[in-house]
Structure formats: C-alpha cells, structure tokens
Design a protein around this motif. Structure first.
Motif, PDB file in Angstrom:
ATOM      1  N   LEU A 103      53.930  55.925  34.056  1.00 44.03           N
ATOM      2  CA  LEU A 103      53.591  57.179  33.154  1.00 44.03           C
ATOM      3  C   LEU A 103      53.004  58.460  34.285  1.00 44.03           C
ATOM      4  CD1 LEU A 103      51.427  54.839  30.662  1.00 44.03           C
ATOM      5  CD2 LEU A 103      53.865  56.643  30.232  1.00 44.03           C
ATOM      6  N   LYS A 104      53.570  59.857  33.599  1.00 39.46           N
ATOM      7  CA  LYS A 104      52.291  60.554  34.264  1.00 39.46           C
ATOM      8  C   LYS A 104      51.954  61.346  33.538  1.00 39.46           C
ATOM      9  CE  LYS A 104      54.799  64.535  35.247  1.00 39.46           C
ATOM     10  NZ  LYS A 104      55.861  65.849  35.830  1.00 39.46           N
ATOM     11  N   ILE A 105      50.806  61.326  33.988  1.00 45.02           N
ATOM     12  CA  ILE A 105      49.460  61.804  32.541  1.00 45.02           C
ATOM     13  C   ILE A 105      49.243  63.270  32.545  1.00 45.02           C
ATOM     14  CG2 ILE A 105      47.302  61.938  31.747  1.00 45.02           C
ATOM     15  CD1 ILE A 105      47.658  58.468  32.181  1.00 45.02           C
ATOM     16  N   THR A 106      48.880  64.236  32.564  1.00 44.48           N
ATOM     17  CA  THR A 106      49.451  65.604  32.661  1.00 44.48           C
ATOM     18  C   THR A 106      47.678  66.163  31.757  1.00 44.48           C
ATOM     19  OG1 THR A 106      50.907  66.510  31.421  1.00 44.48           O
ATOM     20  CG2 THR A 106      51.269  66.788  33.418  1.00 44.48           C
ATOM     21  N   LYS A 107      46.918  67.200  32.128  1.00 50.56           N
ATOM     22  CA  LYS A 107      46.278  67.491  31.252  1.00 50.56           C
ATOM     23  C   LYS A 107      46.441  69.555  31.308  1.00 50.56           C
ATOM     24  CE  LYS A 107      40.449  67.469  30.736  1.00 50.56           C
ATOM     25  NZ  LYS A 107      40.164  67.220  31.973  1.00 50.56           N
ATOM     26  N   VAL A 108      46.674  69.745  29.585  1.00 52.67           N
ATOM     27  CA  VAL A 108      46.792  70.901  29.647  1.00 52.67           C
ATOM     28  C   VAL A 108      46.326  71.553  29.043  1.00 52.67           C
ATOM     29  CG1 VAL A 108      48.333  72.423  29.379  1.00 52.67           C
ATOM     30  CG2 VAL A 108      49.221  70.679  30.670  1.00 52.67           C
ATOM     31  N   SER A 109      45.207  73.169  29.111  1.00 54.72           N
ATOM     32  CA  SER A 109      44.836  74.143  28.511  1.00 54.72           C
ATOM     33  C   SER A 109      45.733  74.223  27.380  1.00 54.72           C
ATOM     34  CB  SER A 109      44.403  75.022  29.399  1.00 54.72           C
ATOM     35  OG  SER A 109      45.295  76.060  29.441  1.00 54.72           O
ATOM     36  N   VAL A 110      44.876  74.393  25.965  1.00 57.14           N
ATOM     37  CA  VAL A 110      45.196  75.074  25.143  1.00 57.14           C
ATOM     38  C   VAL A 110      43.853  76.124  24.227  1.00 57.14           C
ATOM     39  CG1 VAL A 110      47.236  72.888  24.912  1.00 57.14           C
ATOM     40  CG2 VAL A 110      44.258  72.135  23.716  1.00 57.14           C
ATOM     41  N   PRO A 111      45.093  76.577  23.004  1.00 51.42           N
ATOM     42  CA  PRO A 111      43.931  77.356  22.514  1.00 51.42           C
ATOM     43  C   PRO A 111      42.843  76.388  21.350  1.00 51.42           C
ATOM     44  CG  PRO A 111      45.924  77.768  22.396  1.00 51.42           C
ATOM     45  CD  PRO A 111      45.730  76.717  22.510  1.00 51.42           C
ATOM     46  N   LEU A 112      41.964  77.318  21.001  1.00 50.28           N
ATOM     47  CA  LEU A 112      41.107  76.112  19.842  1.00 50.28           C
ATOM     48  C   LEU A 112      41.456  76.070  18.323  1.00 50.28           C
ATOM     49  CD1 LEU A 112      37.396  77.747  21.360  1.00 50.28           C
ATOM     50  CD2 LEU A 112      38.593  75.383  21.556  1.00 50.28           C
ATOM     51  N   GLY A 113      41.995  77.374  18.254  1.00 51.05           N
ATOM     52  CA  GLY A 113      42.636  77.498  17.125  1.00 51.05           C
ATOM     53  C   GLY A 113      41.942  78.590  16.523  1.00 51.05           C
ATOM     54  N   VAL A 114      41.365  77.900  15.743  1.00 49.17           N
ATOM     55  CA  VAL A 114      40.051  79.809  14.979  1.00 49.17           C
ATOM     56  C   VAL A 114      38.903  79.517  15.331  1.00 49.17           C
ATOM     57  CG1 VAL A 114      39.314  80.077  12.556  1.00 49.17           C
ATOM     58  CG2 VAL A 114      42.082  79.634  12.580  1.00 49.17           C
ATOM     59  N   ILE A 115      38.280  80.847  15.734  1.00 50.09           N
ATOM     60  CA  ILE A 115      37.535  81.032  16.291  1.00 50.09           C
ATOM     61  C   ILE A 115      36.765  81.736  15.483  1.00 50.09           C
ATOM     62  CG2 ILE A 115      35.807  81.742  17.819  1.00 50.09           C
ATOM     63  CD1 ILE A 115      37.894  80.772  19.771  1.00 50.09           C
ATOM     64  N   ALA A 116      35.194  81.284  14.392  1.00 49.67           N
ATOM     65  CA  ALA A 116      34.579  82.682  13.721  1.00 49.67           C
ATOM     66  C   ALA A 116      33.133  82.971  14.556  1.00 49.67           C
ATOM     67  CB  ALA A 116      33.613  81.957  12.599  1.00 49.67           C
ATOM     68  N   ILE A 117      33.194  84.715  14.547  1.00 49.80           N
ATOM     69  CA  ILE A 117      32.299  85.062  15.055  1.00 49.80           C
ATOM     70  C   ILE A 117      31.217  85.369  14.421  1.00 49.80           C
ATOM     71  CG2 ILE A 117      31.078  86.446  17.269  1.00 49.80           C
ATOM     72  CD1 ILE A 117      35.647  85.917  16.453  1.00 49.80           C
ATOM     73  N   ILE A 118      29.796  85.202  13.997  1.00 53.99           N
ATOM     74  CA  ILE A 118      29.307  86.225  13.533  1.00 53.99           C
ATOM     75  C   ILE A 118      28.300  86.723  14.476  1.00 53.99           C
ATOM     76  CG2 ILE A 118      27.110  85.691  12.166  1.00 53.99           C
ATOM     77  CD1 ILE A 118      27.864  83.303  10.905  1.00 53.99           C
ATOM     78  N   TYR A 119      27.553  87.747  14.064  1.00 49.84           N
ATOM     79  CA  TYR A 119      27.179  88.934  15.240  1.00 49.84           C
ATOM     80  C   TYR A 119      26.585  90.215  14.977  1.00 49.84           C
ATOM     81  CZ  TYR A 119      31.209  91.540  14.237  1.00 49.84           C
ATOM     82  OH  TYR A 119      32.424  92.474  14.642  1.00 49.84           O
ATOM     83  N   GLU A 120      25.610  90.710  15.103  1.00 50.89           N
ATOM     84  CA  GLU A 120      24.980  91.493  14.167  1.00 50.89           C
ATOM     85  C   GLU A 120      25.040  92.891  14.156  1.00 50.89           C
ATOM     86  OE1 GLU A 120      21.329  89.207  14.022  1.00 50.89           O
ATOM     87  OE2 GLU A 120      21.412  90.043  15.969  1.00 50.89           O
ATOM     88  N   SER A 121      24.253  94.281  14.868  1.00 53.13           N
ATOM     89  CA  SER A 121      24.880  95.683  15.079  1.00 53.13           C
ATOM     90  C   SER A 121      25.413  96.226  16.539  1.00 53.13           C
ATOM     91  CB  SER A 121      23.356  95.998  14.932  1.00 53.13           C
ATOM     92  OG  SER A 121      22.731  96.299  15.882  1.00 53.13           O
ATOM     93  N   ARG A 122      26.328  95.618  17.187  1.00 56.41           N
ATOM     94  CA  ARG A 122      27.055  96.113  17.866  1.00 56.41           C
ATOM     95  C   ARG A 122      28.609  95.623  17.542  1.00 56.41           C
ATOM     96  NH1 ARG A 122      25.190  93.542  23.310  1.00 56.41           N
ATOM     97  NH2 ARG A 122      26.565  95.228  24.573  1.00 56.41           N
ATOM     98  N   PRO A 123      29.293  97.362  17.372  1.00 54.72           N
ATOM     99  CA  PRO A 123      30.343  97.111  16.653  1.00 54.72           C
ATOM    100  C   PRO A 123      31.049  97.150  17.829  1.00 54.72           C
ATOM    101  CG  PRO A 123      28.945  99.533  16.750  1.00 54.72           C
ATOM    102  CD  PRO A 123      28.268  98.499  17.101  1.00 54.72           C
TER     103      PRO A 123
END
Length: 418
Positions: A103-123
């Motif tokens: 078996l050849k086992i590889t580890k590959v980077s992938v997106p997280l999916g949906v990211i929610a960001i809660i932030y304050e007063s910096r547009p």
C-alpha cells in the motif's frame, strides 16, 4: 435571506470551489480586486454612513479602525492580489509512506469546507477573509459587526460581483444580514453546515464563541502584548520600539499594552520614555500616552497608579501599563501570569538573555529587538490573515492559507485485503 439559508447555499456551493484549479481561483481573486476598486465610491459612501452612526458612540481610535479611505481600499485590493500570488495550499503532498504489503499511503492537503467568521468593526476584514477563503478552496459566511455593516456589505457585494465575473458561484461568499446576537448564535450552533468558526474581535466576542460554539472553533486572540526592556538593552532602540508598538496603531491586537523595565535601567529609560510618549507627543499635537505604573515606576516618573486590572487589560487606546521588575525571570513570570499568549518582545544586546526569554515565554509570537506590531499575516509573508490564533491545536499565530486547510489520507493499492 436567513443566516441558515446562507449556510445551506454556501455548503452546496463549496464542492465546486474545492475542485477549482489554482488558475480559476487566482482569476477569481483578481476579478474580486478589480471589482473592489471599481466600487470605491459606493464603498466610501457606505462607510460614511457607518462613521456618522458611530460618532459619539465609540472612541476616536475605534473610529479610525472603522474608517475607509481610497488608499485603504487600494490596500485591500492589493491584499487580495497578494493572496493570489501565493502558492496554492490545496493538493499539497504532505507525506508519503510505502507499507510492506504494497500500500502507498499519502497525506494530501484539502480545504476545510465552509468557514464562518464573526468579526467586529474593521471592514477590511471582509476582503481579507474572503480572499483567504477563496484561495484555500473554502466557502465563507461572514458576520460583521453592526458598526461596519454598510461598509462590509458594499465590500462583499463588490467581491460577489467579481466572483460571478470570473465564472464562480457567488454563493461561495455571503455576508450575514442580521447583526444581532441571534445570528452569531446560529453560526455557533450550525452543526453540519459550518466546518470551522473563527471569531475575530474583542475578548467578549471570543469568549462567547469558545464557551458556546457547537461547531469547531479556532480561538483568535486578544492582545495583551508586552515589551520587556532588559538591563542590557540599547536604550535608543527600546524607545523606538515601545513608541512604535504602542502608538503606531493602538487599536489593533498586536499593539503593546504593557512595558516591563529592568530595575537596573529604569532610572535611565523611564524618563526618556515619558518624554517620548507624553511630552513630545503633546508638543507635536498628537495624543499623549497615559502611563499607568506600579509604585516603583511612580518613584521615577509621573504616572497614574496602576489599578488591579491594568495588567490584565487590552486597552486598544493610548494607554500603557508600566512595571519595574527585578530580573528577566520576574519579567517572564509576569508575562506568563498576564499575557493572552499573543505577542511579546525583549529588547536586549545579551544573547543569553534573549534565548532565556524566547524559551520562557509561551506566546504565539516572540520577538527579540523588534516591535510586536509585526504580528500580521502580511508582514509574515502570508498575504493577509484570518486572525491571530492564540491556541495550540491546528493553528497558532497569524493564520494564512495553510491554516485554512486540513488533510486527508489517500491510499493506493493493487488488490490488498486485510
């Protein structure tokens, strides 16, 4: 559109972005930057509404944090282009192992999916967050503060237009319309729709997310940042660094909030610091820094007596807590007791002292002879940042593209069974 409907649409759209090529994502980012510049007048008009609504409600330094200018919008657009120029963090072969059974086992980077960001007063966070999410293959749902809602909406509308022009689904980017606590609670509880929640703001916001989120939450940090002036410090360098760390932009999380001074140099350094941060600034018509010091500091310069909470406060203003310490060990102990593990600095010409400080301080960014103001995604070569993580799992320090990915194992065989 409700917050949950936005999340559902973002979730449905996210596979199209995770499958997009680097060229397609970069093209979208360039189109988003162009759309931002083309919408400059609309964004500035929206920002003026936010500024007017915020007058007499928030401090002048927070007004500056909220304010957009033509130059700042150009900077936001350049930040998006900078992200486009960075290597794609998706699809990277992180590890590869060949097993005895073939078996050849590889580890590959992938997106997280949906990211929610809660932030304050910096547009500007609106454009930074969207750019990082798109490049890292993630759909994003942004929930800004009410103080900056009109500005953030104008920015988000422009970027959604850029996505469409590039041929990508504009459901990959949403700005939540509801700025009440109800929408924040919906994001915190959206199990199955939100893959990662990132709060970016003050201590209250971050604490609320950490304590209440049912979805995975990355703790970004309030910044009680320290500058320690060692007995072997170059005094002129120390003055330049503390002035920059405190006054260049006091409303941001990487600004210094506490200055620790070794007792051997306190008599020399503190009067010069007082002149630099108080007298010279008053003479130049700039806001003077209010110094809140302990009893030893008060023996040397005029200060406001430090209260019980002053060494545990992120002022985000022209206020600096000051304390005289007897040794480097005392400085490290104070930092460990009061720091939010964001950024700390030592000013010294002694390499051994620098090494002990770096080893002893457990913060995400530790500086030797440099300002804490460099803790920033752009300054670290990350393009821009999603926030400064002060936790240790998954991400720590400025969060760029790599920190917005996970990984999966892909295993190649030729008929093996167990």
């Amino acid at each position: 559109m409700t917050t949950i409907e936005m999340l559902q649409r973002a979730k449905a759209a996210s596979p199209s972005l995770s499958a997009a090529t680097t060229e397609e994502k970069n093209n979208a980012l360039f189109k988003m930057a162009d759309a931002l510049l083309e919408s400059t007048e609309d964004i500035l008009r929206a920002n003026e509404v936010d500024i007017k609504n915020a007058e007499d409600k928030i401090s002048p330094v927070m007004i500056d944090r909220l304010r957009l200018t033509k130059e700042r919008i150009e900077g936001m657009a350049q930040g998006i282009r900078d992200v486009a120029s960075l290597p794609d963090p998706v699809g990277i072969l992180l590890d590869e192992t060949a097993r005895p059974n073939g078996l050849k086992i590889t580890k590959v980077s992938v997106p997280l999916g949906v990211i929610a960001i809660i932030y304050e007063s910096r547009p500007n966070v609106t454009s930074d967050a969207a750019a990082l999410c798109i490049k890292s293959g993630n759909a994003c749902v942004l929930r800004g503060g009410k103080e900056a809602y009109n500005s953030s909406k104008a920015v988000a509308d422009a970027m959604k237009a850029g996505l469409k022009t590039a041929g990508l689904d504009d459901d990959l980017l949403f700005l939540v319309e509801d700025t009440t606590r109800a929408s924040a609670a919906e994001l915190m509880g959206a199990v199955g729709l939100v893959d990662a929640l990132i709060p970016r703001g003050g201590a209250g916001l971050i604490r609320a997310c950490i304590e209440n989120a049912k979805v995975p939450c990355i703790q970004t940090g309030t910044g009680i940042c320290h500058v320690y002036v060692d007995k072997d410090a170059d005094i002129d360098m120390a003055l330049d660094i503390i002035e920059n760390a405190k006054t260049s932009r006091p409303s941001v999380c990487n600004a210094a909030e506490c200055c620790l001074v070794h007792c051997d140099v306190a008599g020399t350094f503190l009067p010069k610091m007082y002149d630099r941060l108080v007298k010279e600034r008053e003479k130049a018509g700039m806001p003077a820094v209010e110094l809140r010091g302990d009893s030893e500091t008060a023996k040397i310069i005029s200060v406001t007596p430090a209260g019980e909470n002053d060494y545990n406060t992120e002022f985000l203003d022209y206020i600096l807590a000051v304390k005289v310490v007897d040794s480097l060990s005392d400085a490290v102990a104070h930092i460990r007791a009061h720091s939010t593990t964001h950024s700390e600095a030592i000013i010294t010409d002694n390499e051994n002292s620098a090494a002990k400080f770096v080893a002893g301080v457990d913060s995400s960014s530790v500086y030797v002879n440099a300002s804490t103001r460099f803790t920033d995604g752009g300054e670290f070569g990350l393009g821009c940042e999603m926030g400064i993580s002060t936790q240790k799992l998954h991400a720590r320090g400025p969060m760029g593209l790599r920190e917005l990915t996970s990984y999966k194992y892909v295993i190649y065989g030729n008929g093996q069974i167990r």
